[in-house]
Motif scaffolding. Structure first.
Motif, PDB file in Angstrom:
ATOM      1  N   PHE A 272       0.831  -1.201   0.000  1.00  0.00           N
ATOM      2  CA  PHE A 272       0.000   0.000   0.000  1.00  0.00           C
ATOM      3  C   PHE A 272       0.867   1.253   0.000  1.00  0.00           C
ATOM      4  CE2 PHE A 272      -2.304  -3.393   2.082  1.00  0.00           C
ATOM      5  CZ  PHE A 272      -3.547  -3.347   1.468  1.00  0.00           C
ATOM      6  N   LYS A 273       0.324   2.293  -0.586  1.00  0.00           N
ATOM      7  CA  LYS A 273       0.991   3.589  -0.506  1.00  0.00           C
ATOM      8  C   LYS A 273       0.590   4.225   0.818  1.00  0.00           C
ATOM      9  CE  LYS A 273       1.879   7.843  -3.095  1.00  0.00           C
ATOM     10  NZ  LYS A 273       1.508   8.667  -4.265  1.00  0.00           N
ATOM     11  N   ASP A 274       1.250   3.779   1.868  1.00  0.00           N
ATOM     12  CA  ASP A 274       0.893   4.155   3.231  1.00  0.00           C
ATOM     13  C   ASP A 274       2.154   4.573   3.960  1.00  0.00           C
ATOM     14  OD1 ASP A 274      -0.048   4.396   5.807  1.00  0.00           O
ATOM     15  OD2 ASP A 274      -0.986   2.426   5.899  1.00  0.00           O
ATOM     16  N   ALA A 275       2.154   5.779   4.473  1.00  0.00           N
ATOM     17  CA  ALA A 275       3.339   6.306   5.153  1.00  0.00           C
ATOM     18  C   ALA A 275       3.557   5.691   6.526  1.00  0.00           C
ATOM     19  CB  ALA A 275       3.223   7.834   5.282  1.00  0.00           C
ATOM     20  N   ALA A 282      -7.929  -1.090   8.548  1.00  0.00           N
ATOM     21  CA  ALA A 282      -8.411   0.272   8.327  1.00  0.00           C
ATOM     22  C   ALA A 282      -7.829   0.814   7.021  1.00  0.00           C
ATOM     23  CB  ALA A 282      -8.056   1.187   9.489  1.00  0.00           C
ATOM     24  N   THR A 283      -7.321  -0.111   6.202  1.00  0.00           N
ATOM     25  CA  THR A 283      -6.741   0.228   4.910  1.00  0.00           C
ATOM     26  C   THR A 283      -7.417  -0.541   3.786  1.00  0.00           C
ATOM     27  OG1 THR A 283      -4.584   0.757   5.882  1.00  0.00           O
ATOM     28  CG2 THR A 283      -4.602   0.191   3.549  1.00  0.00           C
ATOM     29  N   PHE A 284      -7.642  -1.835   4.036  1.00  0.00           N
ATOM     30  CA  PHE A 284      -8.245  -2.698   3.020  1.00  0.00           C
ATOM     31  C   PHE A 284      -9.025  -3.772   3.761  1.00  0.00           C
ATOM     32  CE2 PHE A 284      -8.111  -5.751  -0.590  1.00  0.00           C
ATOM     33  CZ  PHE A 284      -8.464  -4.890  -1.620  1.00  0.00           C
ATOM     34  N   ASN A 285     -10.349  -3.770   3.597  1.00  0.00           N
ATOM     35  CA  ASN A 285     -11.209  -4.633   4.397  1.00  0.00           C
ATOM     36  C   ASN A 285     -12.063  -5.489   3.474  1.00  0.00           C
ATOM     37  OD1 ASN A 285     -12.532  -5.720   6.598  1.00  0.00           O
ATOM     38  ND2 ASN A 285     -12.998  -3.753   7.547  1.00  0.00           N
ATOM     39  N   LEU A 286     -11.922  -6.813   3.583  1.00  0.00           N
ATOM     40  CA  LEU A 286     -12.704  -7.745   2.767  1.00  0.00           C
ATOM     41  C   LEU A 286     -14.042  -7.979   3.455  1.00  0.00           C
ATOM     42  CD1 LEU A 286      -9.859 -10.338   2.045  1.00  0.00           C
ATOM     43  CD2 LEU A 286     -10.334  -8.167   0.881  1.00  0.00           C
ATOM     44  N   ILE A 287     -15.144  -7.547   2.826  1.00  0.00           N
ATOM     45  CA  ILE A 287     -16.440  -7.550   3.515  1.00  0.00           C
ATOM     46  C   ILE A 287     -17.462  -8.505   2.916  1.00  0.00           C
ATOM     47  CG2 ILE A 287     -16.097  -5.176   4.324  1.00  0.00           C
ATOM     48  CD1 ILE A 287     -18.174  -4.335   2.181  1.00  0.00           C
ATOM     49  N   GLY A 288     -17.105  -9.181   1.843  1.00  0.00           N
ATOM     50  CA  GLY A 288     -18.038 -10.120   1.234  1.00  0.00           C
ATOM     51  C   GLY A 288     -17.359 -10.865   0.110  1.00  0.00           C
ATOM     52  N   PRO A 289     -17.969 -11.945  -0.386  1.00  0.00           N
ATOM     53  CA  PRO A 289     -17.370 -12.662  -1.512  1.00  0.00           C
ATOM     54  C   PRO A 289     -17.334 -11.766  -2.745  1.00  0.00           C
ATOM     55  CG  PRO A 289     -19.605 -13.433  -1.086  1.00  0.00           C
ATOM     56  CD  PRO A 289     -19.254 -12.507   0.036  1.00  0.00           C
ATOM     57  N   GLY A 290     -16.124 -11.399  -3.149  1.00  0.00           N
ATOM     58  CA  GLY A 290     -15.980 -10.517  -4.305  1.00  0.00           C
ATOM     59  C   GLY A 290     -16.162  -9.050  -3.997  1.00  0.00           C
ATOM     60  N   ALA A 292     -14.678  -5.703  -1.508  1.00  0.00           N
ATOM     61  CA  ALA A 292     -13.746  -5.139  -0.526  1.00  0.00           C
ATOM     62  C   ALA A 292     -13.925  -3.632  -0.481  1.00  0.00           C
ATOM     63  CB  ALA A 292     -12.301  -5.480  -0.888  1.00  0.00           C
ATOM     64  N   ILE A 293     -13.629  -3.049   0.683  1.00  0.00           N
ATOM     65  CA  ILE A 293     -13.619  -1.589   0.797  1.00  0.00           C
ATOM     66  C   ILE A 293     -12.174  -1.142   0.993  1.00  0.00           C
ATOM     67  CG2 ILE A 293     -15.981  -1.312   1.595  1.00  0.00           C
ATOM     68  CD1 ILE A 293     -14.970  -1.243   4.462  1.00  0.00           C
ATOM     69  N   SER A 294     -11.860   0.010   0.399  1.00  0.00           N
ATOM     70  CA  SER A 294     -10.475   0.467   0.337  1.00  0.00           C
ATOM     71  C   SER A 294     -10.352   1.904   0.832  1.00  0.00           C
ATOM     72  CB  SER A 294      -9.974   0.369  -1.115  1.00  0.00           C
ATOM     73  OG  SER A 294      -8.671   0.879  -1.246  1.00  0.00           O
ATOM     74  N   ASN A 295      -9.242   2.185   1.471  1.00  0.00           N
ATOM     75  CA  ASN A 295      -8.933   3.528   1.955  1.00  0.00           C
ATOM     76  C   ASN A 295      -8.346   4.344   0.801  1.00  0.00           C
ATOM     77  OD1 ASN A 295      -7.584   5.764   3.151  1.00  0.00           O
ATOM     78  ND2 ASN A 295      -7.391   4.669   5.082  1.00  0.00           N
ATOM     79  N   PRO A 296      -9.008   5.421   0.368  1.00  0.00           N
ATOM     80  CA  PRO A 296      -8.508   6.191  -0.776  1.00  0.00           C
ATOM     81  C   PRO A 296      -7.185   6.896  -0.501  1.00  0.00           C
ATOM     82  CG  PRO A 296     -10.340   7.335   0.272  1.00  0.00           C
ATOM     83  CD  PRO A 296     -10.265   5.982   0.906  1.00  0.00           C
ATOM     84  N   ASP A 297      -6.874   7.118   0.778  1.00  0.00           N
ATOM     85  CA  ASP A 297      -5.596   7.747   1.127  1.00  0.00           C
ATOM     86  C   ASP A 297      -4.447   6.753   1.174  1.00  0.00           C
ATOM     87  OD1 ASP A 297      -6.957  10.092   1.324  1.00  0.00           O
ATOM     88  OD2 ASP A 297      -6.842  10.260   3.519  1.00  0.00           O
ATOM     89  N   ARG A 298      -4.774   5.447   1.162  1.00  0.00           N
ATOM     90  CA  ARG A 298      -3.740   4.406   1.239  1.00  0.00           C
ATOM     91  C   ARG A 298      -4.028   3.348   0.168  1.00  0.00           C
ATOM     92  NH1 ARG A 298      -5.025   3.239   7.574  1.00  0.00           N
ATOM     93  NH2 ARG A 298      -4.792   5.369   8.376  1.00  0.00           N
ATOM     94  N   PRO A 299      -3.917   3.707  -1.090  1.00  0.00           N
ATOM     95  CA  PRO A 299      -4.300   2.777  -2.160  1.00  0.00           C
ATOM     96  C   PRO A 299      -3.411   1.532  -2.206  1.00  0.00           C
ATOM     97  CG  PRO A 299      -3.157   4.679  -3.047  1.00  0.00           C
ATOM     98  CD  PRO A 299      -3.411   4.987  -1.611  1.00  0.00           C
ATOM     99  N   CYS A 300      -4.025   0.417  -2.565  1.00  0.00           N
ATOM    100  CA  CYS A 300      -3.284  -0.823  -2.747  1.00  0.00           C
ATOM    101  C   CYS A 300      -2.540  -0.764  -4.081  1.00  0.00           C
ATOM    102  CB  CYS A 300      -4.227  -2.018  -2.716  1.00  0.00           C
ATOM    103  SG  CYS A 300      -3.379  -3.611  -2.832  1.00  0.00           S
ATOM    104  N   LEU A 301      -1.287  -1.219  -4.073  1.00  0.00           N
ATOM    105  CA  LEU A 301      -0.448  -1.111  -5.260  1.00  0.00           C
ATOM    106  C   LEU A 301      -0.415  -2.386  -6.091  1.00  0.00           C
ATOM    107  CD1 LEU A 301       2.524   0.818  -3.602  1.00  0.00           C
ATOM    108  CD2 LEU A 301       0.579   1.766  -4.858  1.00  0.00           C
ATOM    109  N   ASN A 302      -1.008  -3.455  -5.603  1.00  0.00           N
ATOM    110  CA  ASN A 302      -1.012  -4.710  -6.383  1.00  0.00           C
ATOM    111  C   ASN A 302      -2.356  -5.426  -6.270  1.00  0.00           C
ATOM    112  OD1 ASN A 302      -0.281  -5.191  -3.619  1.00  0.00           O
ATOM    113  ND2 ASN A 302       0.477  -7.219  -4.154  1.00  0.00           N
TER     114      ASN A 302
END
Length: 398
Positions: A272-275, A282-290, A292-302
């Motif tokens: 993640f692009k996280d300092a 609180a950055t990437f939360n898997l909430i159901g099959p298929g 996920a919710i994502s933190n726009p300030d800490r985007p996942c890079l892969n």
């Protein structure tokens, strides 16, 4: 039939000690194991199957951690005076009392939704302890998500990486022992020595720009001197487990988990692009099959693995929590630190209206609870819980 077999088994235990152990549930028999095969006491493969039993942490006696380099590395300088003044002593008593009240209400809400709630022991965290390598006091038993990771029918006890959390497993030990006695698997990861070698003593804790640049280049306050990790840096999706390298989870810790869980499970590392990464939920939360919710300030890079599998990634709205609210060990992004009761119900912050609207737009019913005084100790609904049993089976979502 089972009752008759149990009686015969007790008779076969010639020693009175064995009989007593059996009666107290401290002797595991093939009968007990068979009973739990059909109805496992511990079973959870993801964070969204219907929740049946959960451990909820305790704020009681919570202490501010000693302000070592590992704690400085995750806190902003405007909070340092608080830690200098209160390190090793209680969090503010009035604030703590309100947190206790809010967590009790949270437990009542869960019970009202049909969930069995278990609580750890109350511990005096102010007692000083000493190992051959360091002295410290405890912190709290508030965040079971940090200490315990349930993968299928196995409870994995995290080794932790802060000295103030070295003995935190003790508050959950009776519960874990009980689950083990009833047939669950139980693994305790190797306990780190936590010598000075585990921490980069030169880490630029007082220079945010340098600190950020180091983290973004893959260098953290924790070294790889020995495996260390916290369970909240791992997210479960059936056959696939996702991990992040953070200030509290080192690469050696992730490697230990990979070797322990594979090949039955596939362990992937997310970046993640996280300092200042500390826990993934609180950055990437898997909430159901298929989903996920994502933190726009800490985007996942892969995100390739999610994109190829057709997952939907929803960016969370920015939190609305006031800057004046004390957040000593966490960020406002606890707004996305939610607990799924099943695919269609979520426990979330009653004050975060944009987040509530986001869930409702996804067709998910929101169960609104206020635990903002509990937030200040470092966690949201996901952090304050460890789901012990969910009604579901092992599946592959990728």
């Amino acid at each position: 039939m089972l009752q008759t077999i149990c009686k015969k088994t007790v008779k076969l235990c010639r020693s009175p000690t064995a009989v007593e152990l059996f009666k107290r549930g401290l002797l595991t028999t093939s009968v007990q194991k068979q009973a739990n095969k059909d109805s496992p006491v511990v079973s959870s493969y993801n964070g969204w199957d219907p929740l049946e039993e959960v451990i909820v942490g305790r704020p009681e006696n919570a202490c501010v951690p000693y302000f070592g380099v590992e704690v400085k590395a995750i806190t902003s300088q405007d909070r340092w005076e608080f830690f200098h003044q209160r390190g090793g002593t209680s969090f503010p008593r009035e604030h703590l009392a309100k947190a206790i009240e809010q967590i009790e209400e949270f437990c009542n809400v869960l019970r009202g939704e049909g969930v069995t709630v278990r609580r750890p022991d109350v511990v005096d965290w102010s007692k000083e302890y000493e190992t051959p390598d360091f002295k410290s006091r405890g912190m709290y038993g508030a965040m079971p998500r940090d200490v315990l990771l349930v993968v299928g029918d196995e409870i994995i006890e995290a080794p932790m990486s802060w000295r103030s959390r070295f003995f935190e497993y003790r508050t959950y030990r009776k519960l874990v022992q009980e689950y083990f006695n009833k047939g669950a698997k139980w693994t305790a990861a190797p306990k780190p020595l936590m010598t000075d070698a585990l921490y980069d003593q030169e880490f630029p804790v007082d220079d945010f720009e340098k600190r950020r640049d180091l983290v973004l280049s893959g260098k953290f306050v924790t070294t790889d001197a020995e495996p260390a990790f916290e369970a909240a840096d791992f997210a479960r999706a059936g056959k696939d487990i996702f991990a992040q390298r953070s200030q509290v989870t080192n690469q050696a810790g992730i490697d230990w988990m990979k070797r322990h869980l594979e090949p039955e499970y596939r362990v992937h590392q997310l970046y993640f692009k996280d300092a200042n990464p500390v826990h993934i939920d609180a950055t990437f939360n898997l909430i159901g099959p298929g989903l996920a919710i994502s933190n726009p300030d800490r985007p996942c890079l892969n995100l390739d693995i999610f994109k190829k599998a057709g997952w939907k990634i929803v960016e969370c709205p920015h939190p609305t929590l006031s800057d004046s609210h004390p957040m000593w060990l966490s960020s406002k992004w606890l707004s996305m630190n939610v607990l799924m009761l099943d695919e269609n119900r979520v426990v979330c912050d009653a004050n975060e209206l944009p987040t509530i609207k986001m869930f409702e737009s996804l067709g998910i019913k929101t169960i609104k609870v206020d635990i903002r005084f509990a937030y200040s100790l470092g966690g949201g609904f996901h952090c304050w819980t460890c789901d012990v049993r969910r009604k579901g089976t092992l599946q592959s979502y990728f």
